[in-house]
Scaffold this motif. Sequence first.
Motif, PDB file in Angstrom:
ATOM      1  N   CYS A 113      -8.865   6.755   6.139  1.00 44.59           N
ATOM      2  CA  CYS A 113      -9.311   7.343   4.872  1.00 44.59           C
ATOM      3  C   CYS A 113      -8.152   8.136   4.262  1.00 44.59           C
ATOM      4  O   CYS A 113      -8.066   9.365   4.432  1.00 44.59           O
ATOM      5  CB  CYS A 113     -10.518   8.249   5.088  1.00 44.59           C
ATOM      6  N   GLU A 125      -2.454   5.933  -0.176  1.00 46.44           N
ATOM      7  CA  GLU A 125      -3.070   4.631   0.101  1.00 46.44           C
ATOM      8  C   GLU A 125      -2.054   3.583   0.562  1.00 46.44           C
ATOM      9  O   GLU A 125      -2.257   2.914   1.594  1.00 46.44           O
ATOM     10  CB  GLU A 125      -3.813   4.123  -1.141  1.00 46.44           C
ATOM     11  N   ILE A 144     -10.339   3.090   3.426  1.00 46.49           N
ATOM     12  CA  ILE A 144     -11.378   3.585   2.516  1.00 46.49           C
ATOM     13  C   ILE A 144     -10.796   4.752   1.733  1.00 46.49           C
ATOM     14  O   ILE A 144     -10.823   5.903   2.190  1.00 46.49           O
ATOM     15  CB  ILE A 144     -12.643   4.029   3.282  1.00 46.49           C
ATOM     16  N   THR A 178     -12.260   9.187  -0.600  1.00 50.15           N
ATOM     17  CA  THR A 178     -13.373   9.936  -0.011  1.00 50.15           C
ATOM     18  C   THR A 178     -13.123  11.434  -0.156  1.00 50.15           C
ATOM     19  O   THR A 178     -12.017  11.919   0.095  1.00 50.15           O
ATOM     20  CB  THR A 178     -13.545   9.602   1.481  1.00 50.15           C
ATOM     21  N   TYR A 182     -15.430  12.462   4.261  1.00 49.32           N
ATOM     22  CA  TYR A 182     -14.461  12.151   5.306  1.00 49.32           C
ATOM     23  C   TYR A 182     -14.895  12.758   6.638  1.00 49.32           C
ATOM     24  O   TYR A 182     -14.826  12.115   7.690  1.00 49.32           O
ATOM     25  CB  TYR A 182     -13.095  12.685   4.883  1.00 49.32           C
TER      26      TYR A 182
END
Length: 310
Positions: free
Chosen positions: A213, A219, A232, A235, A240
């Motif tokens: 996450c 990312e 993912i 969050t 999280y």
Amino acid sequence: MDPVTPRPRDAATLVIRLPNWVGDACMALPALQQLAAAGHPLHLLGRGWAADLFAGTPWPVTVLPKRGAVAAIRAVGCGQGLVFTNSFGSAWQFRRAGVRATGRRRGLEGWLRSPLLARNVTVPAGLHEVEVFLRVAGAVTGTMDLPTQTALPLHQRHRATAQEALVNAGVSGAYTVLCPLAAGTIKGRSKCWPSFPLLCRLLRDEGRTVVACPGPGEEALTTNLLPGATVIPGTRLGTYAAILAGAQAVVANDSGPMHLAAAVGAPVVGIFGVSDPGRTRPWATRAVTVGTSQAWPPLGQVVAALARVE
């Protein structure tokens, strides 16, 4: 300069200046719970993430703005408080807001802020940060019970949004969370264990579902470090935390996610290579620490530790 309020509206409630980092805020939880157990109503002050992190607790949270922090503290209307940060600025803000504050004295900056605090707590070197926060709280409660586990209650909406995020990502059944990033450096050395790509491939080859996450802007790097993992993004902190709580295990650097996983009771492997485990190891009964402040652990040691916590 803002005037100091001479007569606070609420002399019973303690206003708490939370640490500025998620991991430190998690390590402050036992101190907060000790204060609450002693009968002190609490009102928390912190950064923007604090309201989401502590949404499952009974304590109100005020997010301090970048400008106007003194007015925000004064508006809470509390006469006494604790400063869990080390900075001169936080003590100065409390003083200007008319709050009689207790805080620790640490290093040159701590000595400089001593006149601003109603009570100074000198903390011996070598303590874990959980113990440090408990020392500060103990100056108010008169006790210092040493718990073996932090305990962050989760809000039901966080559990629901975590489940929704996992389902939308195609995750069902058991999963392992890897946290390959860590903010900051120590003496110019990164706090990130370099073998996370190897660990991820190994777990994937075993048929495990690996979840990550990443935070905003992390990312692409997370995807590169964890080949084949289910990433993912986006969050919020409470969600999280709920994802971590539901994990079969969590493997993390010495970082906010490591302490967050420990706080919600997840099985945790904390990896160290540059920071001191004696000060910041995950404070939890289901946690294993590998590595030292001088050397990263080999892959096999991390895999063995993961088998022990599961």
